[in-house]
Design a protein around this motif. Structure first.
Motif, mmCIF file in Angstrom:
data_model
loop_
_atom_site.group_PDB
_atom_site.id
_atom_site.type_symbol
_atom_site.label_atom_id
_atom_site.label_comp_id
_atom_site.label_asym_id
_atom_site.label_seq_id
_atom_site.Cartn_x
_atom_site.Cartn_y
_atom_site.Cartn_z
ATOM 1 N N LYS A 72 3.574 8.486 7.531
ATOM 2 C CA LYS A 72 4.803 9.245 7.307
ATOM 3 C C LYS A 72 5.223 9.281 5.841
ATOM 4 O O LYS A 72 5.683 10.302 5.337
ATOM 5 C CB LYS A 72 5.936 8.651 8.150
ATOM 6 N N THR A 73 5.098 8.149 5.159
ATOM 7 C CA THR A 73 5.567 8.104 3.776
ATOM 8 C C THR A 73 4.401 7.854 2.825
ATOM 9 O O THR A 73 3.399 7.207 3.192
ATOM 10 C CB THR A 73 6.613 6.993 3.569
ATOM 11 N N ALA A 74 4.564 8.319 1.593
ATOM 12 C CA ALA A 74 3.515 8.147 0.593
ATOM 13 C C ALA A 74 3.299 6.672 0.278
ATOM 14 O O ALA A 74 2.173 6.213 0.086
ATOM 15 C CB ALA A 74 3.882 8.923 -0.670
ATOM 16 N N GLN A 75 4.389 5.904 0.250
ATOM 17 C CA GLN A 75 4.297 4.496 -0.114
ATOM 18 C C GLN A 75 3.486 3.700 0.912
ATOM 19 O O GLN A 75 2.588 2.940 0.555
ATOM 20 C CB GLN A 75 5.694 3.892 -0.256
ATOM 21 N N GLU A 76 3.786 3.883 2.171
ATOM 22 C CA GLU A 76 3.069 3.125 3.193
ATOM 23 C C GLU A 76 1.617 3.552 3.291
ATOM 24 O O GLU A 76 0.714 2.724 3.511
ATOM 25 C CB GLU A 76 3.765 3.264 4.548
ATOM 26 N N VAL A 77 1.356 4.834 3.096
ATOM 27 C CA VAL A 77 -0.016 5.333 3.155
ATOM 28 C C VAL A 77 -0.847 4.764 2.012
ATOM 29 O O VAL A 77 -1.969 4.274 2.201
ATOM 30 C CB VAL A 77 -0.016 6.875 3.128
ATOM 31 N N GLN A 78 -0.284 4.818 0.811
ATOM 32 C CA GLN A 78 -1.014 4.318 -0.350
ATOM 33 C C GLN A 78 -1.235 2.813 -0.249
ATOM 34 O O GLN A 78 -2.310 2.305 -0.600
ATOM 35 C CB GLN A 78 -0.250 4.661 -1.639
ATOM 36 N N LYS A 79 -0.261 2.095 0.245
ATOM 37 C CA LYS A 79 -0.366 0.639 0.383
ATOM 38 C C LYS A 79 -1.478 0.269 1.366
ATOM 39 O O LYS A 79 -2.283 -0.637 1.098
ATOM 40 C CB LYS A 79 0.973 0.058 0.844
ATOM 41 N N THR A 121 4.895 16.892 6.715
ATOM 42 C CA THR A 121 5.011 16.029 7.894
ATOM 43 C C THR A 121 4.484 14.626 7.637
ATOM 44 O O THR A 121 4.632 13.734 8.482
ATOM 45 C CB THR A 121 4.228 16.630 9.070
ATOM 46 N N GLY A 122 3.864 14.422 6.506
ATOM 47 C CA GLY A 122 3.334 13.098 6.196
ATOM 48 C C GLY A 122 2.471 13.141 4.944
ATOM 49 O O GLY A 122 2.503 14.120 4.181
ATOM 50 N N TYR A 123 1.681 12.078 4.753
ATOM 51 C CA TYR A 123 0.827 11.969 3.557
ATOM 52 C C TYR A 123 -0.535 11.416 3.966
ATOM 53 O O TYR A 123 -0.667 10.706 4.975
ATOM 54 C CB TYR A 123 1.473 11.064 2.512
ATOM 55 N N ALA A 124 -1.536 11.750 3.151
ATOM 56 C CA ALA A 124 -2.899 11.258 3.369
ATOM 57 C C ALA A 124 -3.436 10.702 2.056
ATOM 58 O O ALA A 124 -3.355 11.350 1.010
ATOM 59 C CB ALA A 124 -3.802 12.379 3.874
ATOM 60 N N ALA A 125 -3.958 9.502 2.130
ATOM 61 C CA ALA A 125 -4.557 8.859 0.958
ATOM 62 C C ALA A 125 -6.043 8.652 1.220
ATOM 63 O O ALA A 125 -6.446 8.249 2.316
ATOM 64 C CB ALA A 125 -3.888 7.525 0.670
ATOM 65 N N VAL A 126 -6.852 8.939 0.200
ATOM 66 C CA VAL A 126 -8.304 8.760 0.307
ATOM 67 C C VAL A 126 -8.797 8.035 -0.938
ATOM 68 O O VAL A 126 -8.575 8.496 -2.060
ATOM 69 C CB VAL A 126 -9.044 10.110 0.435
ATOM 70 N N ASN A 127 -9.435 6.904 -0.740
ATOM 71 C CA ASN A 127 -10.083 6.157 -1.819
ATOM 72 C C ASN A 127 -11.580 6.108 -1.538
ATOM 73 O O ASN A 127 -11.993 5.756 -0.421
ATOM 74 C CB ASN A 127 -9.536 4.725 -1.907
ATOM 75 N N THR A 128 -12.394 6.467 -2.526
ATOM 76 C CA THR A 128 -13.844 6.494 -2.320
ATOM 77 C C THR A 128 -14.558 5.644 -3.367
ATOM 78 O O THR A 128 -14.101 5.515 -4.517
ATOM 79 C CB THR A 128 -14.391 7.927 -2.385
ATOM 80 N N VAL A 129 -15.688 5.072 -2.957
ATOM 81 C CA VAL A 129 -16.536 4.286 -3.849
ATOM 82 C C VAL A 129 -17.977 4.693 -3.633
ATOM 83 O O VAL A 129 -18.339 5.268 -2.589
ATOM 84 C CB VAL A 129 -16.387 2.763 -3.599
#
Length: 248
Positions: A72-79, A121-129
């Motif tokens: 829902k929130t950028a902060q919780e998604v990124q964390k 409606t929310g946020y999506a975070a993607v980290n790739t290596v």
């Protein structure tokens, strides 16, 4: 006295102009055979290009995988993405993979459309290596990386070791040179001409084409397999070409 000196000067000038054409004629006569020889040397040449190719087994897998989190929130998604990504990276470090590096960090809003109205409606975070590992270990590491928190496998490519590629390049260059020589011999023999010497050598390149790669759709099937993921490498081609200019 001045008139006598002027007369003598005119006589010397006339003698100089009278002998000049003869000097030029001698010079041109002396240089023309040399110029003709140089022209013959330049134009009487055959140019051929030979090719060489070596196949070597691939033994290294280059893998790109990532963590995708939605909320829902950028902060919780990124964390949460950071927490899972750290777990995945710690796992990969424990397996001593090579060339481990972060290749992408994204945080984007997720939109919904209702009656042509856009709203977040929310946020999506993607980290790739990305990393490299021996192909024989790739399947086991992929399975364990998913358990550690990875949610997507973006791509897998297969390459040979740097030492194997370097050795294959040298061999491909030898084959290309021999191929060019055989081509030239065939032409000279068919025409009854005797070759003299190689006057120019050009190495056009000795390279390994991009390795075969599995992209996200295929890689995701591997990640969702019930059994240990099989990862099998193939062969890599190393190509070279050499151009020879041979005088005759």
């Amino acid at each position: 006295m001045s008139q006598i000196a002027l007369l003598n000067s005119k006589l010397r000038a006339r003698k100089l102009f009278a002998t000049l054409p003869l000097v030029l004629l001698v010079f041109l006569t002396a240089t023309q055979p040399g110029m003709a020889q140089e022209k013959e040397k330049i134009w009487r040449t055959l140019t051929v290009t030979g090719k060489g190719e070596e196949s070597i087994p691939t033994s290294i897998s280059e893998i790109s995988l990532g963590v995708e989190i939605q909320g829902k929130t950028a902060q919780e998604v990124q964390k949460e993405a950071a927490r899972r990504s750290s777990a995945v990276v710690d796992f990969l470090k424990s397996r001593n993979v090579e060339k481990l590096q972060t290749t992408g960090i994204r945080l984007n809003p997720v939109y919904s459309y209702n009656n042509n109205v856009q709203r977040i409606t929310g946020y999506a975070a993607v980290n790739t290596v990305s990393f490299r590992v021996a192909t024989e270990k790739a399947g086991t590491i992929l399975d364990a990386a998913v358990k550690a928190g990875a949610t997507q496998i973006n791509s897998i490519s297969f390459v040979a070791t740097d030492e194997a590629i370097a050795s294959a390049r040298q061999q491909a260059l030898k084959e290309a040179t021999q191929d060019a020589q055989k081509q030239a011999e065939a032409v000279f023999n068919s025409l009854g001409i005797q070759s003299k010497e190689v006057v120019s050598i050009q190495v056009n390149g000795a390279s390994a084409p991009p390795p075969p790669m599995l992209y996200r759709d295929e890689a995701s099937k591997l990640a969702s397999a019930d059994v240990s993921t099989p990862v099998i490498g193939g062969e890599q081609q190393v190509e070279a070409s050499v151009t020879l200019q041979i005088s005759y």
